[in-house]
Scaffold this motif. Structure first.
Motif, mmCIF file in Angstrom:
data_model
loop_
_atom_site.group_PDB
_atom_site.id
_atom_site.type_symbol
_atom_site.label_atom_id
_atom_site.label_comp_id
_atom_site.label_asym_id
_atom_site.label_seq_id
_atom_site.Cartn_x
_atom_site.Cartn_y
_atom_site.Cartn_z
ATOM 1 N N LYS A 32 -36.430 -5.326 81.254
ATOM 2 C CA LYS A 32 -36.344 -5.276 79.790
ATOM 3 C C LYS A 32 -35.163 -4.423 79.318
ATOM 4 C CE LYS A 32 -41.310 -5.989 79.133
ATOM 5 N NZ LYS A 32 -42.557 -5.491 78.498
ATOM 6 N N ALA A 33 -34.082 -4.465 80.098
ATOM 7 C CA ALA A 33 -32.865 -3.725 79.738
ATOM 8 C C ALA A 33 -31.974 -4.622 78.883
ATOM 9 C CB ALA A 33 -32.128 -3.264 80.998
ATOM 10 N N TYR A 34 -32.435 -4.920 77.660
ATOM 11 C CA TYR A 34 -31.745 -5.890 76.808
ATOM 12 C C TYR A 34 -30.408 -5.363 76.305
ATOM 13 C CZ TYR A 34 -36.365 -7.993 76.919
ATOM 14 O OH TYR A 34 -37.558 -8.528 77.331
ATOM 15 N N LYS A 35 -30.318 -4.044 76.132
ATOM 16 C CA LYS A 35 -29.043 -3.463 75.719
ATOM 17 C C LYS A 35 -27.987 -3.683 76.794
ATOM 18 C CE LYS A 35 -26.981 0.861 74.117
ATOM 19 N NZ LYS A 35 -27.211 2.305 73.841
ATOM 20 N N VAL A 36 -28.383 -3.533 78.047
ATOM 21 C CA VAL A 36 -27.469 -3.770 79.169
ATOM 22 C C VAL A 36 -27.017 -5.230 79.171
ATOM 23 C CG1 VAL A 36 -27.254 -3.773 81.686
ATOM 24 C CG2 VAL A 36 -28.501 -1.945 80.549
ATOM 25 N N PHE A 166 -36.292 -14.489 75.643
ATOM 26 C CA PHE A 166 -37.282 -15.576 75.631
ATOM 27 C C PHE A 166 -37.892 -15.788 77.010
ATOM 28 C CE2 PHE A 166 -37.954 -20.067 76.689
ATOM 29 C CZ PHE A 166 -39.047 -20.336 75.874
ATOM 30 N N LYS A 167 -37.056 -15.786 78.043
ATOM 31 C CA LYS A 167 -37.569 -16.011 79.400
ATOM 32 C C LYS A 167 -38.560 -14.925 79.808
ATOM 33 C CE LYS A 167 -33.427 -16.729 81.181
ATOM 34 N NZ LYS A 167 -32.358 -16.969 82.186
ATOM 35 N N GLN A 168 -38.225 -13.671 79.448
ATOM 36 C CA GLN A 168 -39.123 -12.579 79.797
ATOM 37 C C GLN A 168 -40.457 -12.706 79.064
ATOM 38 O OE1 GLN A 168 -40.323 -9.708 78.010
ATOM 39 N NE2 GLN A 168 -41.305 -9.007 79.894
ATOM 40 N N ARG A 169 -40.393 -12.989 77.733
ATOM 41 C CA ARG A 169 -41.613 -13.116 76.933
ATOM 42 C C ARG A 169 -42.420 -14.350 77.339
ATOM 43 N NH1 ARG A 169 -42.256 -11.252 71.807
ATOM 44 N NH2 ARG A 169 -44.173 -12.479 71.958
ATOM 45 N N ALA A 170 -41.718 -15.451 77.631
ATOM 46 C CA ALA A 170 -42.411 -16.682 78.026
ATOM 47 C C ALA A 170 -43.155 -16.481 79.339
ATOM 48 C CB ALA A 170 -41.411 -17.822 78.151
#
Length: 205
Positions: A32-36, A166-170
């Protein structure tokens, strides 16, 4: 194109750095390192375009495009590795060979579904390159690629960043609820509404 033949020796480096981005991005998404992930998409894109223009003005020929493209890939890997080491040191941990074999066996069906689809997707997206090179020459290919990258940059950055989330949440919803319908509908609706105006302007232009 014989005048470009010597650049073929850099192809392995390009393939390597391009291939490294995929597992690094998947691991950042898992953590969940979305900033990266956002930085790894935005920084190389801007760098590649800027360096392409600068070297293109200073040096005649395809040198600027090729060098800036490979440097952009290298920076992409560097950004991911640097921030992952800082935020998620565990990703460097080596896994036992038996564990890797077990994972390969468990998910052996995955490449059977993804590889054909990915091949068709890459082939169709690059088909204009083959046709332009055949009928108009390498200069037309360079012009097409550059304009394609400039026009597609905002779309690829936004859709790529949203796609990772989306892939992570899905995946999470699928494990918890048995389906990912809600996040799919929500993502599709927002992307459609967001894209109507800019694509309409580009289409009219």
């Amino acid at each position: 194109a014989e005048d470009l033949s010597y650049w073929i020796y850099l192809a392995p480096a390009s393939v390597f750095f391009g291939g490294m981005v995929s597992p690094l991005s998947v691991w950042a998404n898992r953590a969940k390192a979305y900033k990266v992930l956002s930085l790894s998409r935005v920084v190389p894109q801007i760098f590649t375009v800027v360096v392409s223009i600068i070297i293109g003005l200073l040096v005649k020929g395809p040198t600027g495009l090729i060098i800036s493209y490979i440097l952009g890939q290298l920076i992409n890997c560097g950004v991911l590795i640097f921030f992952l080491i800082r935020s998620e040191p565990a990703w460097l941990t080596w896994q036992p060979v038996n564990n890797l074999k077990r994972q390969i066996k468990l998910y052996r069906a995955f490449p059977l579904y993804t590889l054909p689809a990915e091949f068709i997707n890459v082939f169709t997206s690059n088909l204009p390159v083959f046709l332009l090179n055949r009928f108009a020459g390498p200069v037309a290919v360079g012009a097409y690629n550059f304009s394609n990258r400039l026009l597609g940059m905002p779309s690829s950055i936004i859709s790529g960043s949203i796609g990772e989330v989306f892939k992570q949440r899905a995946t999470q919803d699928f494990h918890e609820k048995g389906n990912c319908e809600n996040i799919f509908r929500k993502t599709a609706k927002h992307l459609t509404l967001f894209s109507i105006l800019p694509f309409l302007i580009i289409g009219v232009f």
